[in-house]
Design a protein around this motif. Structure first.
Motif, mmCIF file in Angstrom:
data_model
loop_
_atom_site.group_PDB
_atom_site.id
_atom_site.type_symbol
_atom_site.label_atom_id
_atom_site.label_comp_id
_atom_site.label_asym_id
_atom_site.label_seq_id
_atom_site.Cartn_x
_atom_site.Cartn_y
_atom_site.Cartn_z
ATOM 1 N N ALA B 331 -28.744 38.647 17.094
ATOM 2 C CA ALA B 331 -28.579 37.331 17.706
ATOM 3 C C ALA B 331 -29.923 36.648 17.850
ATOM 4 N N ARG B 332 -30.948 37.435 18.248
ATOM 5 C CA ARG B 332 -32.291 36.855 18.377
ATOM 6 C C ARG B 332 -32.782 36.371 17.015
ATOM 7 N N ARG B 333 -32.415 37.125 15.968
ATOM 8 C CA ARG B 333 -32.888 36.802 14.632
ATOM 9 C C ARG B 333 -32.321 35.470 14.134
ATOM 10 N N VAL B 334 -31.018 35.274 14.409
ATOM 11 C CA VAL B 334 -30.389 34.051 13.886
ATOM 12 C C VAL B 334 -30.421 32.904 14.909
ATOM 13 N N ALA B 335 -31.000 33.177 16.078
ATOM 14 C CA ALA B 335 -30.936 32.191 17.173
ATOM 15 C C ALA B 335 -31.468 30.826 16.749
ATOM 16 N N ARG B 336 -32.607 30.817 16.021
ATOM 17 C CA ARG B 336 -33.201 29.530 15.674
ATOM 18 C C ARG B 336 -32.305 28.739 14.722
ATOM 19 N N ALA B 337 -31.741 29.447 13.735
ATOM 20 C CA ALA B 337 -30.864 28.761 12.777
ATOM 21 C C ALA B 337 -29.601 28.254 13.467
ATOM 22 N N LEU B 338 -28.981 29.141 14.266
ATOM 23 C CA LEU B 338 -27.765 28.736 14.991
ATOM 24 C C LEU B 338 -28.070 27.573 15.915
ATOM 25 N N GLY B 339 -29.185 27.696 16.624
ATOM 26 C CA GLY B 339 -29.584 26.658 17.569
ATOM 27 C C GLY B 339 -29.785 25.335 16.871
ATOM 28 N N LEU B 340 -30.470 25.392 15.728
ATOM 29 C CA LEU B 340 -30.723 24.148 14.993
ATOM 30 C C LEU B 340 -29.404 23.502 14.548
ATOM 31 N N ALA B 341 -28.508 24.330 13.999
ATOM 32 C CA ALA B 341 -27.209 23.797 13.553
ATOM 33 C C ALA B 341 -26.487 23.151 14.729
ATOM 34 N N MET B 342 -26.491 23.859 15.869
ATOM 35 C CA MET B 342 -25.773 23.352 17.037
ATOM 36 C C MET B 342 -26.418 22.069 17.562
ATOM 37 N N VAL B 343 -27.745 22.094 17.713
ATOM 38 C CA VAL B 343 -28.428 20.910 18.252
ATOM 39 C C VAL B 343 -28.222 19.712 17.325
ATOM 40 N N ALA B 344 -28.315 19.949 16.030
ATOM 41 C CA ALA B 344 -28.133 18.845 15.085
ATOM 42 C C ALA B 344 -26.744 18.242 15.237
ATOM 43 N N MET B 345 -25.744 19.119 15.365
ATOM 44 C CA MET B 345 -24.379 18.606 15.486
ATOM 45 C C MET B 345 -24.149 17.904 16.820
ATOM 46 N N VAL B 346 -24.696 18.481 17.891
ATOM 47 C CA VAL B 346 -24.513 17.864 19.213
ATOM 48 C C VAL B 346 -25.165 16.483 19.230
ATOM 49 N N ILE B 347 -26.378 16.408 18.683
ATOM 50 C CA ILE B 347 -27.033 15.099 18.640
ATOM 51 C C ILE B 347 -26.214 14.139 17.771
ATOM 52 N N GLY B 348 -25.686 14.671 16.695
ATOM 53 C CA GLY B 348 -24.835 13.850 15.829
ATOM 54 C C GLY B 348 -23.608 13.330 16.565
ATOM 55 N N PHE B 349 -22.864 14.247 17.194
ATOM 56 C CA PHE B 349 -21.618 13.848 17.867
ATOM 57 C C PHE B 349 -21.876 12.982 19.095
ATOM 58 N N SER B 350 -23.086 13.095 19.663
ATOM 59 C CA SER B 350 -23.345 12.309 20.865
ATOM 60 C C SER B 350 -23.362 10.812 20.558
ATOM 61 N N THR B 351 -23.474 10.450 19.286
ATOM 62 C CA THR B 351 -23.385 9.012 18.974
ATOM 63 C C THR B 351 -22.001 8.480 19.344
ATOM 64 N N MET B 352 -21.008 9.376 19.311
ATOM 65 C CA MET B 352 -19.648 8.940 19.667
ATOM 66 C C MET B 352 -19.569 8.567 21.146
ATOM 67 N N ILE B 353 -20.355 9.293 21.965
ATOM 68 C CA ILE B 353 -20.287 9.068 23.419
ATOM 69 C C ILE B 353 -20.718 7.649 23.765
ATOM 70 N N VAL B 354 -21.659 7.111 22.985
ATOM 71 C CA VAL B 354 -22.117 5.757 23.306
ATOM 72 C C VAL B 354 -21.251 4.695 22.620
ATOM 73 N N SER B 355 -20.223 5.116 21.885
ATOM 74 C CA SER B 355 -19.362 4.113 21.246
ATOM 75 C C SER B 355 -18.529 3.419 22.314
ATOM 76 N N ARG B 356 -17.903 2.319 21.959
ATOM 77 C CA ARG B 356 -17.143 1.590 22.961
ATOM 78 C C ARG B 356 -15.651 1.859 22.882
ATOM 79 N N LEU B 357 -15.280 2.784 22.025
ATOM 80 C CA LEU B 357 -13.860 3.133 21.924
ATOM 81 C C LEU B 357 -13.585 4.353 22.793
ATOM 82 N N ALA B 358 -12.656 4.171 23.714
ATOM 83 C CA ALA B 358 -12.380 5.231 24.695
ATOM 84 C C ALA B 358 -12.066 6.564 24.014
#
Lengths: 154, 773
Positions: B331-358
């Motif tokens: 888990a420690r070995r893959v942590a950076r890759a997993l983390g990067l994938a997750m952070v990239a996706m979270v930042i990506g999906f967070s654009t939806m939060i600022v949208s104006r569609l409920a």
């Protein structure tokens, strides 16, 4: 058996005493029941008129658009009575009215009292008498004192 | 031993936390189980009103029942029994009726009390009264004469006129006051529920009550019951999805478990593989229910699909365990890759939060919360739950196969480029034709049921949901006045056969101005008495017979005008479906039945120049709303993709590597789109969400396939196993009998396969050198 009692047209006379009118209404004309759900009453007096009751719509004088008989609880009662009795649908009749049959086959007497509240408001009782397969008299009583006596002639 | 106790404790506490979360969700969560729930709450007044009207309107709440077989008497008896059995369930049904009288039940008193304000009459002259009395006398002298008591209380027929809208000119045919079908072979009933026709649970309850009542009423008869209506469609659609989902899930489970067993040869890691996704889904649902008042069922479905990527996380961790290593080390070995994938996706999906569609905001919150939770679970929880487990399977041969496959694919880079450009060509050629925005495109309901509902609606004269007139105004009074101005036009259209019937609030509740006019036209007691006397000349009426009438008119002259709040429950219920408050404006609906020529209707409403009145075809408006939601989702997805690329570039500290990662993924998504368009009717919202999942999956493949120094001792087999489970799982869904599931299954399985092939082809290839060396 009753269902076979009315074949073609019969003549009738009727005397109605209504609380709202100073004089009784005397009517006469002919009655014709056509299976399964049409009753045609042709009045020659007090005014010339044809009342056709098809299903549950009342057509007056051949106009195309009938009015629902439900507007006239009195008519509903008579129609249910006639229809139930004449089409042999005694069970249908028993659904709307409590029935009480007396006499014998030669001279019978059927007393109907409405079960439904909506009918009770307009109708106290309908008494139908007959001889053998023939209808003779329909006496109707309303809660406000109105009465109607209809005699059916040969 | 100590670590094992810790693991058991951890697993138990995890289960406890999940149970608590589930309890929180059940306790506080309010689920909107409707197809319309995820439609944007923004949009213009007409659109909003329509969504609200569709959702809560009367037309959607009506269940139509038909009893067939046996004879007329049996049908009538059962129809009456059904009404008697269902009416006591007042919490479920707003109305149960088998005839016009039932429909107006509870209303008669109100109509009678206020008949002079409700009936459209203003002429009280001697000649008008004389005409009434003549008609009354004719009735009294007719076979209907015995009802004189009631006739004399209302000699002008005001009650009849007031009840006109309730008698339903377009209603079913009736016999003895009870409804039957046109061919006379069915007895018909209506049951109107309180809750929306799109809400699954209340509709299921209502239908259950109906069927139980019928079973009781129709015992020992040859009668059968047919039901139709929006609620029936909703429940059937739900059951259909649930039924096929059950079977498919079972097949899925067996196949995916098979793959995982082949990889791990042991049960604990297989069970633990479920931990990240379960954690993510529950945390996401709990967070969303706590943040929002209402969680749209669509958010739940789409959101769970988006975080489906978490199913790959445990595979990445567990497959990176070296011989004799613990899961924690891997888990420690893959942590950076997993983390990067997750952070990239979270930042990506967070654009939806600022949208104006409920709907999108909810989806964004759900996906972000779910991804963070599942990634953390994979990194920290999973290894601690199985500290003692060591991999036993020797998969070195498979590792070599995966590597060889990648070498082959890298050689086919040009071919992949050609495929991607061909896909781009297809998309460019089809242009705007790629989307299918009809609600029905998403509906899993069987077609035959929709047809039956349409046919029964025509039989009942229940307004269709296909088109209606919407009138928006600043106040209730104005909305009533404006819609009332349409009555003469609608009446003309009805006579010409353009529509067979219409329903609008103004017919049930006239405007205050109209009521006032009617009230002011009522003569004083003395005047009325004098006019009646003159009108009744030479007719045999007794003077005292008019007393009830005189009293009623005298009372009506001083009664308070009717406002919506004064209405009894059934009238208010009817009005609520026809008159709605939408964001500070009041919207009146005119429900239409039997619309034959929409163009003429449109032209007539336009030519009426009634302000705020629009003839709308529901399909077009809903299509427009869907298109808006879809367009917004698409825009946000593109923004998300760009942001993800940026995050990855920062994470890898190389723009080149980031492009290597993102471009093949984009190519895979475009190719999937092209395939779907070439094989199906068009892309729907569902496809779009599925494509977002592919982006997430592809990101994982690319990070674990390429050599960019994020992961020491990278295992080339891991992404292939992930892809195999995804393609198997969703591939099974592609064979579902329900179009909705089939679409998702096909999109994800094809997309995952293409994403794997494309990212593998373009991954930086140090393996080749490693192998060559």
């Amino acid at each position: 058996m009753l269902a076979h009692g009315v074949n073609g047209k019969v003549r009738f006379t009727e005397v109605n005493h209504l609380a709202s009118l100073r004089r009784p209404v005397r009517a006469h004309g002919t009655l014709q029941y056509i299976k399964p759900a049409t009753l045609i009453m042709t009045q020659s007096a007090p005014r010339k008129a044809v009342y056709r009751i098809v299903g549950n719509r009342l057509f007056v004088n051949g106009v195309h658009r009938g009015v629902p008989v439900t507007r006239y609880p009195g008519v509903v009662a008579i129609v249910s009575g006639f229809e139930g009795l004449l089409s042999g649908n005694y069970a249908l009749l028993a659904h709307d009215f409590t029935t009480h049959l007396t006499g014998d086959r030669k001279a019978w007497h059927l007393l109907l009292r409405p079960r439904l509240t909506s009918l009770k408001r307009a109708l106290s009782s309908v008494a139908i008498s007959g001889r053998g397969p023939r209808l003779v008299e329909i006496e109707t009583r309303a809660p406000n004192g109105d009465t109607s006596d209809m005699h059916i002639l040969r | 031993m100590n670590t094992r106790a810790l693991a058991v404790g951890l697993t138990l506490s995890w289960l406890a936390v999940m149970a608590v979360l589930a309890a929180v969700i059940v306790k506080t969560g309010s689920f909107g189980g409707s197809l319309t729930a995820f439609l944007p709450s923004s949009g213009n007044t007409v659109q909003r009103a329509l969504v609200q009207g569709l959702h809560k309107g009367e037309a959607s709440r009506v269940l139509m029942l038909a009893i067939q077989g046996g004879n007329a008497r049996e049908r009538l008896k059962v129809s009456r029994a059904l009404v008697r059995l269902l009416r006591p369930h007042k919490a479920v049904f707003a109305l149960v009726a088998n005839g016009g009288h039932g429909a107006a039940r509870g209303v008669e008193g109100f109509l009678s009390r206020h008949r002079y304000l409700l009936a459209p009459r203003t002429a009280w002259t001697v000649s008008a009264l004389r005409a009434d009395l003549r008609r009354d006398l004719a009735i009294l002298e007719s076979p209907a004469g015995l009802t004189s008591g009631e006739i004399m209380a209302d000699p002008t027929g005001a009650l009849m006129a007031a009840a006109q809208p309730w008698m339903g000119a377009g209603g079913p045919r009736s016999r003895h006051g009870e409804w039957e079908s046109r061919n006379g072979r069915q007895a018909l009933l209506l049951a109107e529920t309180h809750r929306s026709g799109f809400s699954v649970t209340p509709q299921r309850q209502a239908l259950h009550l109906i069927h139980a009542a019928f079973a009781q009423a129709a015992r020992d008869t040859p009668l059968t019951l047919t039901t139709a209506g929006t609620g029936v469609v909703t429940v059937a659609a739900n059951d259909r999805v649930a039924a096929s989902a059950k079977v498919l899930t079972l097949i899925d489970l067996v196949l995916v478990a098979g793959i995982l067993f082949f990889v791990y040869r042991s049960v604990p890691p297989m069970a633990a593989s479920l931990v990240p996704l379960t954690t993510g889904a529950l945390v996401a649902t709990a967070v969303t229910t706590l943040v929002f008042a209402r969680l749209a069922i669509t958010t739940l479905g789409f959101g769970t699909m988006l975080i489906g990527v978490a199913m790959d996380y445990p595979t990445y961790v567990l497959l990176h365990m070296g011989p004799g290593e613990s899961a924690g080390t891997a888990a420690r070995r893959v942590a950076r890759a997993l983390g990067l994938a997750m952070v990239a996706m979270v930042i990506g999906f967070s654009t939806m939060i600022v949208s104006r569609l409920a709907g999108l905001v909810q989806l964004g919150v759900f996906a972000c919360a779910g991804l963070v939770a599942s990634a953390l679970a994979a990194r920290y929880l999973l290894p601690s739950m199985m500290p003692a487990w060591r991999p036993s399977a020797d998969l070195r041969a498979w590792d070599r196969r995966a590597t060889r496959m990648m070498v082959l694919l890298r050689r086919a880079r040009l071919a992949s480029l050609a495929v991607a450009f061909a896909a781009l060509g297809v998309l460019a050629y089809r242009g705007h034709d790629v989307w299918d925005d009809h609600l029905s495109a998403l509906s899993p309901a069987p077609h035959s049921l929709m047809v039956r509902t349409g046919r029964m609606a025509a039989e009942f004269g229940v307004p269709g949901l296909s088109s209606l007139v919407v009138v928006s105004a600043a106040s209730t009074e104005q909305a009533l006045a404006r819609s009332a101005a349409l009555i003469p036009i609608l009446e003309k259209l009805r006579k010409r056969g353009v529509v067979t019937g219409y329903q609008l609030a103004a017919r049930y509740l006239p405007t205050l101005a109209v009521q006032r006019r009617r009230q002011q036209a009522l003569p004083t007691n003395a005047v009325l008495q004098r006019r009646l006397h003159a009108a009744a000349a030479r007719m045999p009426f007794r003077a005292r017979a008019f007393q009830p009438f005189l009293a009623a008119v005298a009372q009506a002259r001083h009664e308070a005008l009717l406002r919506p709040s004064d209405l009894p429950a059934p009238v208010r219920a009817r009005l609520n479906g026809l008159l709605m408050r939408v964001h500070g404006r009041v919207v009146a609906f005119v429900h239409l039945s039997g619309v034959r020529e929409p163009r003429r209707l449109y032209a007539a409403i336009r030519a009426s120049h009634v302000p705020g009145a629009h003839f709308v075809v529901v399909k077009h408006v809903i299509g427009g709303l869907m298109a808006r939601y879809r367009a917004a989702l698409l825009n946000h997805s593109i923004a998300a993709a760009l942001l993800m690329a940026l995050v990855v570039a920062i994470g890898l500290r190389s723009v080149r590597e980031a492009l290597r990662l993102v471009l093949p993924m984009a190519a895979a998504i475009l190719t999937t789109c092209a395939i779907l368009i070439l094989t199906g009717p068009g892309l729907t919202l569902l496809n779009l969400v599925a494509l977002l999942l592919i982006a997430g999956l592809g990101m994982g493949y690319a990070l674990f396939l390429g050599d960019h120094g994020l992961i020491a001792h990278r295992r080339p087999l891991a992404p292939w196993i992930c892809a195999a489970t995804t393609i198997t799982g969703f591939g099974v869904m592609a064979f579902a009998p329900v179009a909705m599931l089939r679409e998702v299954g096909l999109t994800v399985s094809v997309g995952a396969l293409l994403a794997l092939i494309f990212t593998a082809a373009w991954s930086s290839g140090r393996e080749r050198r490693a192998e060559g060396a």
